[in-house]
Design an enzyme around this catalytic site. Structure first.
Site, PDB file in Angstrom:
ATOM      1  N   HIS A  26       1.036  -1.235   0.138  1.00 45.51           N
ATOM      2  CA  HIS A  26       0.060  -0.150  -0.024  1.00 45.51           C
ATOM      3  C   HIS A  26       1.136   1.447   0.034  1.00 45.51           C
ATOM      4  CE1 HIS A  26      -4.068  -2.013   0.765  1.00 45.51           C
ATOM      5  NE2 HIS A  26      -2.825  -3.100   1.090  1.00 45.51           N
TER       6      HIS A  26
ATOM      7  N   ASP B 170       3.571   9.626  -0.451  1.00 43.16           N
ATOM      8  CA  ASP B 170       2.108   8.203  -0.250  1.00 43.16           C
ATOM      9  C   ASP B 170       1.763   7.368  -1.152  1.00 43.16           C
ATOM     10  OD1 ASP B 170      -0.387   7.932   1.294  1.00 43.16           O
ATOM     11  OD2 ASP B 170      -0.473   9.977   1.278  1.00 43.16           O
TER      12      ASP B 170
HETATM   13  C1  GDG Z   1      -2.407   3.793   3.472  1.00 40.24           C
HETATM   14  C2  GDG Z   1      -1.359   4.168   2.466  1.00 40.24           C
HETATM   15  C3  GDG Z   1      -2.546   4.496   0.070  1.00 40.24           C
HETATM   16  C4  GDG Z   1      -8.822   9.961   8.084  1.00 40.24           C
HETATM   17  N1  GDG Z   1      -9.730  10.615   8.895  1.00 40.24           N
HETATM   18  C5  GDG Z   1     -10.076   9.651   9.860  1.00 40.24           C
HETATM   19  C6  GDG Z   1     -10.493   9.233   9.022  1.00 40.24           C
HETATM   20  N2  GDG Z   1      -9.728   8.978   7.328  1.00 40.24           N
HETATM   21  C7  GDG Z   1      -9.505   7.555   6.236  1.00 40.24           C
HETATM   22  C8  GDG Z   1      -9.256   9.212   5.224  1.00 40.24           C
HETATM   23  C9  GDG Z   1      -8.962   7.267   4.252  1.00 40.24           C
HETATM   24  C10 GDG Z   1      -8.491   6.703   5.496  1.00 40.24           C
HETATM   25  O1  GDG Z   1      -8.352   7.092   6.432  1.00 40.24           O
HETATM   26  C11 GDG Z   1      -6.831   7.332   5.143  1.00 40.24           C
HETATM   27  O2  GDG Z   1      -6.229   6.771   3.689  1.00 40.24           O
HETATM   28  P1  GDG Z   1      -4.706   6.973   3.089  1.00 40.24           P
HETATM   29  O3  GDG Z   1      -4.729   6.632   2.025  1.00 40.24           O
HETATM   30  O4  GDG Z   1      -5.056   8.774   2.679  1.00 40.24           O
HETATM   31  O5  GDG Z   1      -3.147   7.064   4.080  1.00 40.24           O
HETATM   32  P2  GDG Z   1      -3.294   5.880   4.805  1.00 40.24           P
HETATM   33  O6  GDG Z   1      -3.777   5.613   6.356  1.00 40.24           O
HETATM   34  O7  GDG Z   1      -1.510   6.218   5.166  1.00 40.24           O
HETATM   35  O8  GDG Z   1      -3.366   4.396   3.866  1.00 40.24           O
HETATM   36  C12 GDG Z   1      -2.056   5.358   1.387  1.00 40.24           C
HETATM   37  C13 GDG Z   1      -3.368   3.627   1.082  1.00 40.24           C
HETATM   38  O9  GDG Z   1      -2.355   2.886   2.571  1.00 40.24           O
HETATM   39  C14 GDG Z   1      -4.451   2.944   0.510  1.00 40.24           C
HETATM   40  O10 GDG Z   1      -3.768   1.878  -0.493  1.00 40.24           O
HETATM   41  O11 GDG Z   1      -3.341   5.311  -0.324  1.00 40.24           O
HETATM   42  O12 GDG Z   1      -0.942   5.537   1.023  1.00 40.24           O
HETATM   43  O13 GDG Z   1      -0.433   5.783   2.959  1.00 40.24           O
HETATM   44  O14 GDG Z   1      -9.725   7.029   3.949  1.00 40.24           O
HETATM   45  O15 GDG Z   1     -11.145   8.849   4.916  1.00 40.24           O
HETATM   46  N3  GDG Z   1     -11.884   7.982   8.503  1.00 40.24           N
HETATM   47  C15 GDG Z   1     -12.509   8.388   9.561  1.00 40.24           C
HETATM   48  N4  GDG Z   1     -12.273   9.252  10.930  1.00 40.24           N
HETATM   49  C16 GDG Z   1     -10.517  10.239  10.753  1.00 40.24           C
HETATM   50  O16 GDG Z   1     -10.936  11.190  11.337  1.00 40.24           O
HETATM   51  N5  GDG Z   1     -13.138   7.113   9.530  1.00 40.24           N
END
Ligand code: GDG
Length: 473
Positions: free
Chosen positions: A156, A364
Site C-alpha cells: 500500500h 504517499d
Molecule cells: C495507506 C497508504 C494508501 C482519515 N481521518 C479520518 C479517517 N480517515 C480516512 C480517510 C481515508 C483513510 O483514512 C486514509 O487513507 P490514505 O490513503 O489517505 O492514507 P493511509 O492511512 O496512510 O493509507 C496510502 C492507503 O494505504 C490505501 O492503499 O492510499 O498511501 O499510506 O479513507 O478518509 N476516517 C475516519 N475518521 C477520521 O478522522 N473515519
C-alpha cells in the site's frame, strides 16, 4: 469460486468499524463486505502469553480470525521495525530510519507466528492475499510450512528506488520472503519499476518482456493496481452528510468565508507542516484572503507511541500557533487544527462543503483522501483539488492542481489559484478527475488483483534466476 483469505497486520473487527482511520482498513472492509471471505491478522490487543491459535468470529459475509501480540512483540514488530524502520525508509525519510537488530528479529518472528496461526485455517483451494509492509516476509514463512496455495501480496505504500532500498540491513531476507508470493502488486507504475530495478540490479534476477519476473529461484508476476474508493457510495454519503449537525455547524461558522479542507492520519509523510507554511505564505503574499478563508486540518492521531510522531505533533502545534498568532483577528483564525478522529460521514460532508481540498503529502502510496474529496463534490459547483506530485494519486488525477509540497511558495500560489478559479474551469477539472475516480474504484482494484492472482501462472522453480544472493548480501 475459491475462498479469498485476506491477511493484514491489523484486522478491523466489526465492533470497532466506525472508529478507525486508515486507508488499508477502509479499502479492505469495503471490498470484503461485498465479496465475503476470511480476514486474518492482529486483534489490536496485547496479552502476556497469547494463545498460538486464532480466535474467530463471523459477521455477515466475513469470517474474522485474529491473534494477540505480546507487549514486546508489539514494541519490536509494530512500533519498532515496521513503523520506525520500514515506514520512514519506504517514504524516503532516511533521517528518521532507526534500525535495531532485535526489532528486526521480532518482526521476522511475528511474521512466522502469523504463518503458524494462519496455515491450519487454510483450505486447499483458498487464495491468500497479504497486505502491506508489516507482512513483507509472510509468504515465505507460509511456504516454509508447506503452504502451496496461491499467494498474492499488495504494497500500500511506495516502494523506493534501489539506492534507498539498499540502505536496509536484512533486505535480502525480506525480499526472499516477499518473492515467495505468486503475484506482487504495487500502487503505481513507478513502484513497479522500482521493484523491477531491485530484481535486476540487486538480486541478479530477470524481468521478462511480459512483466513476469524470475528471481530467487522462482517465477512470479508483478503489476501496478492503483487502489480506489467506493466512489458512488462516498458521493451519496457526502450529499446526505451536509445536513448532519457537524457539517451544519462548520458551514454556519464559516459564514461567507471559503473553506480549505485537509484530512490525514497524523503522520509525517502527509506534509502537514509544509501545508501550514503554505497557508502562512498565502496570507502573506495575497492579503486579500485574510479573513476570507479557513484552513481546517483534521489529523486523526496515529502511532503516538513512536517518538517521531510525538515530535511531529509538537511541530504542528507550534506552526499552527505561529500562523494563527500572526494573522488572527478577533472574529477569525486562519487555521483550525483538529487532532481527532471524525465519523466517516462527517468527513464526507466536510469535503463537500470545502471549496478546496489540500492533499499535499511529501510521499504517499496512493492517498485515498484525494479520491474521496473528488467524489464528494457537488457536480454543479465543484471544489478544486490541490495534489502533491508525490502522492500515487497524482499519476491518475492529472487534472488536479499538481504541486511539489516542498515548494511552499508554489503551494501558496496553488491555494490562491484554487480559491479564485472560475466555475467553468473547476467543472472541467473536476469532471476529468471524477471520471478516473469512478472508473478506477475499489471494486476495479479488488477485481483486477484477485482475478490476476487466481489466474497467476505459478511456476516456482521452473526458471532459476542466475543467483540466489543479493549483490548487497
Ligand atoms: C495507506 C497508504 C494508501 C482519515 N481521518 C479520518 C479517517 N480517515 C480516512 C480517510 C481515508 C483513510 O483514512 C486514509 O487513507 P490514505 O490513503 O489517505 O492514507 P493511509 O492511512 O496512510 O493509507 C496510502 C492507503 O494505504 C490505501 O492503499 O492510499 O498511501 O499510506 O479513507 O478518509 N476516517 C475516519 N475518521 C477520521 O478522522 N473515519
Amino acid at each position: 469460486m475459491s475462498r479469498l483469505v485476506v491477511v493484514s497486520n491489523r484486522v478491523s473487527l466489526p465492533s470497532e468499524r466506525a472508529a478507525r482511520a486508515g486507508g488499508l482498513a477502509v479499502a479492505i472492509r469495503e471490498a470484503l463486505d461485498r465479496h465475503g471471505g476470511l480476514w486474518f491478522g492482529w486483534s489490536g490487543e496485547t496479552a502476556e502469553s497469547p494463545d498460538g491459535h486464532a480466535a474467530t468470529v463471523t459477521k455477515g459475509r466475513i469470517d474474522y480470525a485474529v491473534i494477540d501480540l505480546t507487549e514486546a512483540e508489539f514494541e519490536g514488530f509494530y512500533n519498532g521495525y515496521a513503523n520506525s524502520t520500514l515506514w520512514p525508509l519506504f517514504h524516503y525519510r532516511l533521517g528518521l530510519v532507526k534500525f535495531q537488530r532485535a526489532d528486526f528479529k521480532t518482526y521476522l518472528a511475528v511474521n512466522a507466528r502469523f504463518a503458524a496461526a494462519l496455515a491450519p485455517l487454510l483450505r486447499p483451494d483458498d487464495v491468500v492475499w497479504i497486505h502491506d509492509y508489516q507482512l513483507l516476509p509472510l509468504a515465505g514463512e507460509l511456504r516454509k510450512l508447506g503452504v502451496t496455495n496461491r499467494i498474492g501480496f499488495f504494497l500500500h505504500i511506495p516502494l523506493p528506488g534501489v539506492d534507498t532500498l539498499a540502505v536496509l540491513p536484512g533486505l535480502g531476507t525480506l525480499m526472499r520472503g516477499l518473492i515467495a508470493a505468486d503475484l506482487i502488486g504495487f500502487q503505481t507504475e513507478r513502484d513497479l519499476q522500482n521493484f523491477y530495478d531491485f530484481v535486476r540490479q540487486e538480486a541478479s534476477g530477470t524481468v521478462h518482456a511480459d512483466g513476469t519476473v524470475a528471481c530467487f529461484d522462482r517465477e512470479l508476476e508483478a503489476g501496478a493496481f492503483p487502489i480506489g474508493i467506493d466512489a458512488q457510495g462516498f458521493a451519496a454519503l457526502a450529499e446526505k452528510a451536509v445536513t448532519q449537525p457537524d457539517c451544519v455547524q462548520l458551514k454556519e461558522g464559516l459564514g461567507t468565508r471559503k473553506l480549505m479542507i485537509a484530512i490525514d492520519r497524523l503522520d509525517y509523510s502527509k506534509g502537514i507542516p509544509n501545508r501550514f507554511e503554505a497557508c502562512e505564505e498565502l496570507l502573506r503574499s495575497h492579503p486579500e484572503h485574510r479573513g476570507r478563508v479557513d484552513l481546517v486540518q483534521i489529523a486523526s492521531p496515529s502511532r503516538s507511541e513512536v517518538a517521531s510522531y510525538r515530535d511531529l505533533r509538537r511541530e504542528i502545534d507550534r506552526l499552527s500557533g505561529r500562523v494563527n498568532s500572526a494573522f488572527s483577528e478577533l472574529h477569525w483564525a486562519p487555521i483550525r487544527y483538529l487532532a481527532r478522529t471524525y465519523p466517516r460521514k462527517s468527513l464526507a460532508g466536510f469535503c463537500r462543503i470545502a471549496q478546496v481540498g489540500v492533499v499535499t503529502p511529501l510521499r504517499d502510496g496512493m492517498n485515498l483522501v484525494a479520491k474521496e474529496y473528488v467524489a464528494a463534490q457537488d457536480p454543479e459547483d465543484p471544489g478544486v483539488l490541490i495534489l502533491s506530485r508525490f502522492a500515487g494519486a497524482a499519476a491518475q488525477l492529472s487534472s488536479a492542481l499538481i504541486v511539489n509540497p516542498f515548494d511552499v511558495d508554489q503551494c501558496a500560489e496553488a491555494m490562491h489559484r484554487a480559491l479564485t478559479m472560475p466555475l467553468a474551469e473547476r467543472k472541467e477539472r473536476w469532471q476529468a478527475a471524477m471520471a478516473v475516480v469512478g472508473r478506477s474504484d475499489v471494486r476495479t482494484w479488488w477485481t483486477s488483483f484477485t482475478t490476476r492472482l487466481r489466474n497467476a501462472d505459478s511456476r516456482a522453480g521452473i526458471t532459476p534466476s542466475r543467483s540466489l544472493a543479493l549483490r548487497s548480501d
